[in-house]
Design an enzyme around this catalytic site. Structure first.
Site, PDB file in Angstrom:
ATOM      1  N   VAL A 479      23.813  18.628  44.579  1.00  0.00           N
ATOM      2  CA  VAL A 479      24.114  19.624  43.554  1.00  0.00           C
ATOM      3  C   VAL A 479      25.609  19.601  43.264  1.00  0.00           C
ATOM      4  O   VAL A 479      26.431  19.778  44.173  1.00  0.00           O
ATOM      5  CB  VAL A 479      23.704  21.040  44.008  1.00  0.00           C
ATOM      6  CG1 VAL A 479      24.011  22.060  42.910  1.00  0.00           C
ATOM      7  CG2 VAL A 479      22.225  21.085  44.371  1.00  0.00           C
ATOM      8  N   ALA A 586      39.134  22.222  59.702  1.00  0.00           N
ATOM      9  CA  ALA A 586      38.375  21.000  59.400  1.00  0.00           C
ATOM     10  C   ALA A 586      37.621  20.550  60.632  1.00  0.00           C
ATOM     11  O   ALA A 586      36.753  21.258  61.133  1.00  0.00           O
ATOM     12  CB  ALA A 586      39.303  19.914  58.861  1.00  0.00           C
ATOM     13  N   GLY A 639      49.777  14.610  45.989  1.00  0.00           N
ATOM     14  CA  GLY A 639      48.434  15.159  46.174  1.00  0.00           C
ATOM     15  C   GLY A 639      48.291  15.977  47.435  1.00  0.00           C
ATOM     16  O   GLY A 639      47.173  16.269  47.864  1.00  0.00           O
ATOM     17  N   GLU A 642      47.637  21.779  46.382  1.00  0.00           N
ATOM     18  CA  GLU A 642      46.653  21.995  45.337  1.00  0.00           C
ATOM     19  C   GLU A 642      47.313  21.747  43.977  1.00  0.00           C
ATOM     20  O   GLU A 642      48.554  21.743  43.876  1.00  0.00           O
ATOM     21  CB  GLU A 642      46.107  23.424  45.395  1.00  0.00           C
ATOM     22  CG  GLU A 642      45.337  23.756  46.658  1.00  0.00           C
ATOM     23  CD  GLU A 642      44.012  23.027  46.731  1.00  0.00           C
ATOM     24  OE1 GLU A 642      43.481  22.617  45.674  1.00  0.00           O
ATOM     25  OE2 GLU A 642      43.516  22.853  47.863  1.00  0.00           O
ATOM     26  N   ASP A 653      45.216  31.239  51.776  1.00  0.00           N
ATOM     27  CA  ASP A 653      44.274  30.367  52.478  1.00  0.00           C
ATOM     28  C   ASP A 653      44.373  30.582  53.991  1.00  0.00           C
ATOM     29  O   ASP A 653      43.354  30.688  54.683  1.00  0.00           O
ATOM     30  CB  ASP A 653      44.571  28.908  52.123  1.00  0.00           C
ATOM     31  CG  ASP A 653      43.585  27.945  52.752  1.00  0.00           C
ATOM     32  OD1 ASP A 653      42.403  27.981  52.384  1.00  0.00           O
ATOM     33  OD2 ASP A 653      43.996  27.167  53.632  1.00  0.00           O
ATOM     34  N   LYS A 657      41.558  32.111  56.710  1.00  0.00           N
ATOM     35  CA  LYS A 657      41.183  31.418  57.945  1.00  0.00           C
ATOM     36  C   LYS A 657      41.405  32.296  59.168  1.00  0.00           C
ATOM     37  O   LYS A 657      40.589  32.311  60.100  1.00  0.00           O
ATOM     38  CB  LYS A 657      41.987  30.118  58.075  1.00  0.00           C
ATOM     39  CG  LYS A 657      41.595  29.060  57.051  1.00  0.00           C
ATOM     40  CD  LYS A 657      42.481  27.831  57.151  1.00  0.00           C
ATOM     41  CE  LYS A 657      42.070  26.783  56.124  1.00  0.00           C
ATOM     42  NZ  LYS A 657      42.961  25.595  56.142  1.00  0.00           N
TER      43      LYS A 657
END
Length: 797
Positions: A479, A586, A639, A642, A653, A657
């Site tokens: 999806v 992660a 990169g 963001e 962010d 967390k």
């Protein structure tokens, strides 16, 4: 000396001359010289006799149909017998035909005459089988069961056991070393009038005679190999059961299984007679043995009925009163449910509908019933096992919203579902509870960089994973934000991109959930590898539909507290799994470590760290020589940030967390309970991206001041999240800190995350977890780890 074996052969086993020869071979090779044999009418002979009566009652011509039936019997005689025996049976058949003509020609016939007409099929079969055995050189005699079984008349004849036992024993004593071929289906009253034993009457004759003759074993030879753990016509991998208990077989029969009828099993209770179910077409194959006494449960059996009749009643009388009335009429519900306000639902097989309706209406005043109506919009799915309780949780989790709660009676679990769901639920229950392998479908929500990395990882590891788990874990859905591909057979992970590009369709949540509902999977696990807030809001619906979740998306774990509590409550209610290790750190095992410490009895006192690879990179490189804003622009070009650097610089962010970790160690707090000190001044927060980048230099003065102030104290500047618990109170914040140069935060590889955990066990020397806290491969690995753990949890239930 008691005889050891009784063989029973049904109409399908005697359908033609080859069938008769096959049966004779079985008796000569699988039995003894004094075995008993019970036979049904050959083929569809009894149905033909019913048809003759119907034609006669309606005034239609029946003589030609009678000749067809007699010719069928003549052909069997001609093909099977020679000379004298054939002549004898032809003569007796001619006499029978004359008798049938006389009976059918009567203007009115009493019940006994009707019964006599219907009994000819069994008499012909017994006569022919005994003659065939004699022609094979063995001693055999045909016996009319009316000379053995004495019964009182009633809707179902009530066998007079003592009288019948005496007659059976006399017969056995008078015919040693002789195979006695006995008619099934019929018995007689004390005046000798023929009575019929009803549906499955020949099987009942067999077990009844076996119990009266003290036989050790009854074998019912039929057209199936035995009892399977599911209907082989519906379940491809259905397995033949080697054995099962009499109680389990009886419950399976009462739930409508076509192999055995409950009435057939009743004579075996309180005896030492075992029952074998075997195929007359494959006598060399394995079979099912039903033991009268069994100390252990057989493998679970899943059965279903595509249609049941449900009576929904509102009555004042106790349910037990209704059940007793039904029992007196010889009817038992498949299952029943009682709810508040005197509401009762009873499920029956379709053949019982008229009888139950009439009975409930007759006693409606005593039961204080209202609205006695039959509903036929549902089907039944059930699991039978003496260990039914062991499977209750697994079965319950497969139920849709439309299903009835599980009815449990110690030997079975029963639910009712809409007819359209019967086959799918049957397959799911079989695979989850009785089949060899659990099918776990995986739905990937998000097919960007991390999604692609996960598919690559899954492709490399799925074969080994399925082997280790002894399960079938398949990717069944992809999806993206706009399109979806759901595949019943599973998605080819080697060609997923082409398949998605060519066959994915526009989707919305109602259509997605409808497609997921149709998937033939025992369990579904969704992997949320997105940052979608709208997807997070659908978590309650995923859980309500029994779908497990792995989240790299941190928005659910850090959502509003009432929402978070609702999700946790749903997990508890449905025994679902939600793992979200990838949402913080992660692939670093931070939440694993926190849970292990808590499970070990440790008391976590503080959690802190640098939870942003972007901010770690910026502060590791910031030395006061190059402006902070230039570093941000450089990182954006690489990169590392963001697209809008404020998403990293705001600290939001890291705040989310830290909230996830705080909740994980027991603090049920809201996001604003964590103090946030953003690096983005308020006057720059709401600008367009272009305007912000044009004024990004306004960050530099504050950052240089902080850097120099820290340097003067021999410290370094870091952006840190911290949570401390002192005297049961919590303080949490995210912002700039000055730390010693030897602190774990001080010297990191740019882009790393670090988590520092202080607890009762880890005081002066805290537990430190450090490594890449972002990146497509490590995040995909964390998602895969959570998926594997959920699969293991499911298989251990």
């Amino acid at each position: 000396m008691a005889r050891s074996h009784l063989h029973k052969f049904g109409g399908s086993s005697l359908a033609d001359a080859d069938c008769y020869r096959r049966v004779a071979h079985i008796l000569l090779t699988h039995g003894n010289s004094d075995d008993l044999v019970v036979v049904s009418a050959a083929g569809k002979s009894t149905n033909f006799l019913y048809k003759l009566l119907s034609l006669r009652e309606n005034g239609d011509l029946w003589q030609e149909e009678l000749q067809v039936l007699v010719s069928y019997q003549q052909n069997l005689i001609e093909q099977l017998l020679c000379n004298e025996q054939a002549r004898d049976l032809r003569e007796r058949l001619s006499t029978d035909k004359s008798q049938l003509v006389s009976l059918l020609s009567l203007e009115e016939r009493n019940e006994f005459q009707l019964n006599h007409v219907l009994s000819f099929g069994e008499r012909w079969s017994a006569r022919l089988m005994a003659a065939l055995l004699r022609e094979s050189g063995v001693a055999a005699a045909n016996i009319d069961a009316c000379s053995l079984l004495v019964a009182d008349e009633g809707p179902v004849p009530n066998i007079r056991l003592d009288e019948s036992r005496e007659k059976v024993q006399k017969l056995l004593d008078a015919n040693p070393n002789t195979r006695l071929v006995i008619t099934g289906f019929i018995c007689a009253n004390r005046q000798g009038d023929t009575l019929l034993l009803g549906r499955n009457g020949s099987d009942y004759s067999a077990t009844l005679i076996a119990s009266l003759a003290d036989i050790e074993r009854v074998t019912i030879w039929t057209d199936v190999e035995g009892v399977f753990n599911a209907d082989p016509n519906k379940i491809n991998d259905a397995k033949l059961l080697e054995s099962m208990s009499l109680a389990e077989a009886d419950r399976l029969a009462k739930l409508g299984s076509p192999v055995l009828h409950s009435r057939t099993l009743q004579p075996l209770f309180d005896t030492n007679v075992s029952l074998a179910v075997r195929s007359s077409y494959a006598s060399h194959t394995d079979f099912t043995l039903i033991a009268p006494q069994s100390s252990s449960a057989s493998a679970p059996v899943v059965t279903s009925l595509n249609e049941v009749v449900v009576f929904r009643l509102k009555q004042q009388a106790p349910i037990q009163t209704t059940l007793e009335l039904l029992e007196q009429a010889g009817i038992a519900p498949l299952a029943y449910w009682c709810s508040a306000h005197h509401k009762v639902e009873l499920a029956f097989t379709a053949e019982n509908q008229k009888q139950v309706q009439a009975l409930l209406e007759l006693h409606s005043q005593a039961l204080v019933n209202s609205d006695i109506h039959a509903h036929t919009d549902l089907g039944l799915v059930a699991l039978v096992s003496a260990d039914a309780e062991h499977y209750r949780r697994s079965f319950a989790r497969l139920l849709s919203r439309d299903a009835k709660p599980l009815y449990q009676d110690g030997l079975s679990l029963v639910t009712l579902v809409p007819k359209s769901q019967v086959n799918l639920l049957t397959q799911k229950v079989h695979r989850r509870c009785a089949g060899p392998r659990l099918r776990i479908g995986v739905l990937l929500l998000g097919v960007g960089n991390i999604g692609e990395a996960w598919i690559d990882l899954f492709q490399r590891s799925s074969t080994m994973l399925n082997r280790e788990l002894e399960a079938n874990v398949q990717l069944v859905g992809l999806v993206s934000s706009k399109e979806a591909l759901i595949c019943q057979q599973g998605i080819d992970v080697n060609n997923w991109q082409d398949d998605f590009d060519t066959t994915a369709t526009i989707w919305d949540y109602p259509s997605l959930f409808e497609q997921l509902e149709q998937l033939d999977c025992d369990e579904l696990v969704a992997l949320d590898i997105s940052a979608s807030a709208s997807l997070t809001l659908q978590y309650p619906e995923f859980f309500a539909r029994g779908i497990h979740m792995v989240s790299a998306n941190k928005l659910a774990g850090s959502g509003p507290l009432p929402f978070y509590r609702e999700l946790k409550q749903q997990l508890s209610n449905r025994r679902l799994f939600w793992r979200y290790n990838a949402s913080c750190g992660a692939g670093l095992p931070v939440q694993h470590a926190l849970n292990d410490l808590r499970n070990s009895g440790d008391n976590i006192e503080a959690v802190g760290g640098i939870f942003s690879g972007t901010l770690c990179w910026l502060f590791e490189h910031y030395d006061g020589q190059k402006s902070f804003s230039d570093l941000v622009v450089e990182a954006r070009g690489l990169g590392i940030t963001e697209p809008d650097p404020r998403d990293d610089l705001s600290g939001r962010d890291m705040q989310r967390k830290l909230l996830i970790l705080a909740r994980e160690i027991g603090f049920e707090i809201e996001l604003d309970a964590i103090e946030l000190n953003s690096l983005v001044p308020a006057e720059l927060a709401d600008l367009s991206l272009d305007d912000f980048l044009a004024r990004i230099g306004e960050l530099d003065e504050f950052m240089l001041q902080q850097f120099n102030a820290a340097l003067e104290r021999n410290k370094v500047l870091r952006y840190v999240a911290s949570l401390d618990k002192v005297d049961g109170k919590m303080h949490a914040e995210v912002g700039i800190q000055w730390v010693d140069s030897n602190h774990p935060y001080a010297s990191l590889t740019p882009g790393d995350n670090v988590f520092v955990i202080r607890s009762t066990f880890y005081q002066g020397n805290p537990l430190i977890i450090r490594g890449p806290g972002a990146g497509r491969e490590v995040t995909a690995a964390a998602v895969q780890s959570d998926l594997v753990q959920i699969c293991k949890d499911l298989l251990q239930e």
